[in-house]
Design a protein around this motif. Structure first.
Motif, mmCIF file in Angstrom:
data_model
loop_
_atom_site.group_PDB
_atom_site.id
_atom_site.type_symbol
_atom_site.label_atom_id
_atom_site.label_comp_id
_atom_site.label_asym_id
_atom_site.label_seq_id
_atom_site.Cartn_x
_atom_site.Cartn_y
_atom_site.Cartn_z
ATOM 1 N N ASN A 4 0.794 -1.379 -0.015
ATOM 2 C CA ASN A 4 -0.059 0.087 -0.034
ATOM 3 C C ASN A 4 0.756 1.316 0.048
ATOM 4 N N SER A 8 -3.982 10.813 0.688
ATOM 5 C CA SER A 8 -4.500 9.795 0.037
ATOM 6 C C SER A 8 -4.008 8.493 0.187
ATOM 7 N N TYR A 9 -4.395 7.465 -0.404
ATOM 8 C CA TYR A 9 -4.204 5.964 -0.076
ATOM 9 C C TYR A 9 -4.432 5.139 -1.299
ATOM 10 N N ILE A 10 -3.542 4.364 -1.688
ATOM 11 C CA ILE A 10 -4.006 3.330 -2.693
ATOM 12 C C ILE A 10 -3.553 1.824 -2.342
ATOM 13 N N THR A 50 -9.016 3.032 -3.351
ATOM 14 C CA THR A 50 -8.163 4.449 -3.028
ATOM 15 C C THR A 50 -9.052 5.032 -1.986
ATOM 16 N N TYR A 102 -9.359 8.854 0.190
ATOM 17 C CA TYR A 102 -8.948 10.359 0.186
ATOM 18 C C TYR A 102 -9.540 11.173 1.377
ATOM 19 N N LYS A 157 -6.465 12.857 -6.967
ATOM 20 C CA LYS A 157 -6.878 11.701 -7.524
ATOM 21 C C LYS A 157 -5.526 10.855 -7.658
ATOM 22 N N ILE A 158 -5.437 9.574 -7.374
ATOM 23 C CA ILE A 158 -4.551 8.559 -7.946
ATOM 24 C C ILE A 158 -5.146 7.999 -9.018
ATOM 25 N N ARG A 186 -6.002 5.579 -12.113
ATOM 26 C CA ARG A 186 -6.248 4.272 -12.268
ATOM 27 C C ARG A 186 -4.581 3.414 -12.830
#
Length: 127
Positions: free
Chosen positions: A32, A48-50, A57, A59, A68-69, A71
């Motif tokens: 992650n 944010s996180y993915i 994701t 936010y 935005k992360i 895609r």
């Protein structure tokens, strides 16, 4: 594991920047990436996180709809696309990583979850 954050700079309010976090040392996609920021004299906050394993994701409310992360990302590189930037988006941004599957919603903002941190990249948004 090493993380390299880049892409910071000076931008006017309303503008955009794209930050990059290049991760090395992971042998699979089960990890992650979290983005955090910290202004001088303030606590570090999750942005944010993915989850690399399933693409989920999260936010922070302060950036949702603006950050935005994407895609599609290069292998082991995560981008943070920041649009409609505001002066309060100014602080130093850090990327952090942890091995494992997706975190639960309430956990991704916890710094202690991430044992690996990159150096910061400075973002300055002028009004």
């Amino acid at each position: 594991v090493q993380l390299q954050a880049s892409g910071g700079g000076l931008v006017q309010a309303g503008g955009s920047l794209r930050l990059s976090c290049a991760a090395s040392g992971f042998t699979s996609d089960v990890y992650n990436i979290g983005w955090f920021r910290q202004a001088p004299g303030k606590e570090r906050e999750g942005v944010s996180y993915i989850s690399m394993s399933d693409g989920s994701t999260f936010y922070a409310a302060s950036v949702k709809g603006r950050f935005k992360i994407p895609r599609h990302y290069a292998r082991n590189t995560v981008y943070l696309q920041m649009n409609s930037l505001k002066p309060e988006d100014t602080p130093t941004y850090y990327c952090a990583a942890r091995r494992g599957y997706r975190l639960v919603l309430s956990a991704w903002v916890e710094e202690k979850r991430y044992p690996h941190w990159g150096q910061g990249t400075q973002v300055t948004v002028s009004s």
